[in-house]
Write a protein that holds these residues in place. Structure first.
Motif, PDB file in Angstrom:
ATOM      1  N   ALA A  78      46.710  11.572-110.484  1.00  0.00           N
ATOM      2  CA  ALA A  78      47.861  11.360-111.362  1.00  0.00           C
ATOM      3  C   ALA A  78      48.533  10.025-111.063  1.00  0.00           C
ATOM      4  CB  ALA A  78      48.855  12.513-111.184  1.00  0.00           C
ATOM      5  N   ARG A  79      48.697   9.697-109.791  1.00  0.00           N
ATOM      6  CA  ARG A  79      49.337   8.429-109.432  1.00  0.00           C
ATOM      7  C   ARG A  79      48.508   7.233-109.898  1.00  0.00           C
ATOM      8  NH1 ARG A  79      51.356   9.813-103.208  1.00  0.00           N
ATOM      9  NH2 ARG A  79      53.198  11.044-103.821  1.00  0.00           N
ATOM     10  N   ALA A 104      42.444   2.840-110.227  1.00  0.00           N
ATOM     11  CA  ALA A 104      41.806   3.601-111.307  1.00  0.00           C
ATOM     12  C   ALA A 104      40.299   3.701-111.080  1.00  0.00           C
ATOM     13  CB  ALA A 104      42.102   2.943-112.647  1.00  0.00           C
ATOM     14  N   GLY A 105      39.709   2.621-110.593  1.00  0.00           N
ATOM     15  CA  GLY A 105      38.268   2.633-110.331  1.00  0.00           C
ATOM     16  C   GLY A 105      37.887   3.621-109.248  1.00  0.00           C
ATOM     17  N   ALA A 158      49.714   4.432-112.600  1.00  0.00           N
ATOM     18  CA  ALA A 158      49.707   2.996-112.296  1.00  0.00           C
ATOM     19  C   ALA A 158      48.911   2.220-113.341  1.00  0.00           C
ATOM     20  CB  ALA A 158      49.118   2.766-110.907  1.00  0.00           C
ATOM     21  N   ASP A 159      47.899   2.887-113.907  1.00  0.00           N
ATOM     22  CA  ASP A 159      47.063   2.253-114.921  1.00  0.00           C
ATOM     23  C   ASP A 159      47.631   2.453-116.332  1.00  0.00           C
ATOM     24  OD1 ASP A 159      44.707   0.765-115.502  1.00  0.00           O
ATOM     25  OD2 ASP A 159      43.728   2.595-116.207  1.00  0.00           O
ATOM     26  N   ARG A 160      48.853   3.023-116.396  1.00  0.00           N
ATOM     27  CA  ARG A 160      49.562   3.273-117.658  1.00  0.00           C
ATOM     28  C   ARG A 160      48.831   4.267-118.571  1.00  0.00           C
ATOM     29  NH1 ARG A 160      53.718  -0.224-117.723  1.00  0.00           N
ATOM     30  NH2 ARG A 160      53.528  -2.181-116.548  1.00  0.00           N
ATOM     31  N   SER A 161      48.075   5.166-117.965  1.00  0.00           N
ATOM     32  CA  SER A 161      47.442   6.251-118.745  1.00  0.00           C
ATOM     33  C   SER A 161      48.334   7.475-118.621  1.00  0.00           C
ATOM     34  CB  SER A 161      46.031   6.532-118.210  1.00  0.00           C
ATOM     35  OG  SER A 161      45.238   5.380-118.252  1.00  0.00           O
ATOM     36  N   ALA A 215      47.932  11.093-116.678  1.00  0.00           N
ATOM     37  CA  ALA A 215      48.786  11.272-115.501  1.00  0.00           C
ATOM     38  C   ALA A 215      49.571  12.573-115.599  1.00  0.00           C
ATOM     39  CB  ALA A 215      49.735  10.090-115.351  1.00  0.00           C
ATOM     40  N   GLU A 216      50.146  12.843-116.760  1.00  0.00           N
ATOM     41  CA  GLU A 216      50.935  14.066-116.939  1.00  0.00           C
ATOM     42  C   GLU A 216      50.078  15.308-116.730  1.00  0.00           C
ATOM     43  OE1 GLU A 216      53.670  16.323-120.325  1.00  0.00           O
ATOM     44  OE2 GLU A 216      53.005  14.255-120.633  1.00  0.00           O
TER      45      GLU A 216
END
Length: 423
Positions: free
Chosen positions: A366-367, A340-341, A371-374, A378-379
């Motif tokens: 998006a990936r 994410a960073g 992975a960061d549950r956002s 992502a969508e």
């Protein structure tokens, strides 16, 4: 009897000296296009038209018909060749504006009896326009060359222009046009003897366009054919591009180890060349594929080298590419926080990125968000990536993006098509 091309050449010289356009000279009874054909020596005017043209220019038919001697023609040709050499020197020095001015001058001066010099000047002018990042003028110059009678009469020249135009259109996100032109190049080089570099160039262009557009079965067949033509190719950029293109087909066919070996060999082929852009793109292609399917030590070593290259070459697209690779590396190690960073530094709107690379950036964003549950972010990124691929004509990649969105992640253990970067 009007002698051509001497008559047309003199008409052009006198008209320009008087500051007249072809439309001015045409008047009401001729068309500017007809005047152009006469000036280029491709139409022989009737005596009546020749007299009319001469009168408008304030001279006589006899004066306009005066032929140059062989010495004059040779001197003019040598002068044009000298200007062409000077333009090449400017290009080698990186002075692209000067090269453009010199080449435009050669194109303007070259007459109908100097087709070869004019063609070379047009070809090099197209290359210079590409380096000046003027895609519309670059495309127009290549299309003019493709329609040139000299190009159409020589399969080697036709393939050369079609390949260049195919690659330009691929980069612009016009894959269907790129495929069509690459197919034309393969067709016209099919009659050439085996081992000719033009045959390999055409197949590299078609294989790359086929991979990008999602015709992966066709790409596998083309890869097998191209493999047979690599051995006789001289060391350098063409051989490296052929190895690279075959590597893409091998990976999508399920042979990741062989693909990485081919990319490593391609890098060795490029090491002694001055193709900085090509070397940089190949390094990114190899790193991205190693992160997707290579052993840890190779992936880590290539990532370290990518960081060093980014420190030496500072550009918006370079920074975005490093962020993309760092994101892929973090995802490989299941480090969602690091992914994410790094993803925060990915800028899909960086001006230098072609459409397919922008879509690839969005896919990795998006990936990282997933992975960061956002999930909402992502969508949105998956959808934008899919739409970007669709607009470019990469429908198979768009479909894979939609599948990954709906499935909640990559499914199966097959190759990751978004990890394939073609020459």
């Amino acid at each position: 009897m009007i002698e051509q091309p001497a008559f047309g050449k003199r008409v052009r010289e006198v008209r320009r000296a008087q500051g007249l356009s072809q439309g001015d000279l045409a008047g009401d009874d001729l068309s500017p296009s007809y005047v152009s054909l006469v000036e280029n020596g491709r139409r022989i005017p009737s005596a009546k038209i020749a007299r009319s043209v001469a009168e408008r220019l304030g001279t006589t038919v006899e004066a306009l018909s005066a032929t140059e001697d062989v010495g004059d023609r040779l001197a003019q040709r040598l002068g044009l060749v000298g200007q062409l050499v000077a333009a090449r020197a400017s290009a080698l020095a990186g002075d692209w504006p000067a090269a453009r001015r010199q080449l435009e001058s050669v194109v303007e001066q070259a007459g109908a009896d100097q087709d070869e010099v004019r063609w070379e000047a047009h070809w090099e002018l197209a290359t210079v326009l590409g380096r000046l990042d003027e895609p519309e003028r670059h495309e127009a110059a290549l299309r003019r060359l493709l329609d040139d009678p000299l190009t159409r009469s020589a399969p080697v020249l036709q393939a050369r222009v079609a390949v260049e135009l195919s690659q330009l259109l691929r980069c612009a996100g016009r894959l269907s046009d790129g495929v069509r032109l690459a197919e034309e190049a393969v067709r016209v080089t099919g009659e050439l003897e085996s081992g000719r570099p033009e045959r390999a160039q055409a197949k590299v262009a078609l294989l790359s366009a086929s991979v990008d557009s999602g015709e992966w079965n066709r790409a596998e067949q083309l890869g097998a054919e191209l493999s047979e033509e690599i051995a006789p190719l001289p060391a350098g950029e063409l051989r490296a591009s052929a190895l690279w293109a075959v590597a893409g087909a091998r990976y999508l066919g399920g042979h990741a180890d062989r693909a990485l070996e081919l990319l490593a060999e391609a890098e060795r082929q490029l090491a002694a060349t001055d193709g900085v852009r090509l070397r940089l793109r190949l390094a990114r292609a190899r790193t991205l594929l190693a992160l997707a399917a290579g052993p840890d030590d190779e992936a880590d070593a290539l990532m370290a080298r990518a960081r060093q290259a980014a420190a030496l070459i500072d550009s918006p697209s370079g920074g975005t590419w490093l962020a993309l690779l760092e994101t892929a590396a973090a995802l490989r190690h299941d480090d969602a926080l690091a992914a994410a960073g790094h993803a925060a530094s990915i800028d899909p709107g960086a001006g230098e990125l072609p459409p397919l690379d922008r879509a690839r950036c969005l896919l990795h964003l998006a990936r990282a968000h997933r992975a960061d549950r956002s999930e909402e972010a992502a969508e949105a990124d998956f959808k934008q990536a899919a739409e970007g691929y669709e607009q470019a004509g990469a429908f198979r990649l768009a479909l894979e993006s939609w599948r990954e969105l709906s499935a909640g992640g990559r499914t199966g253990e097959g190759p990751d098509p978004h990890a394939v970067l073609m020459p």
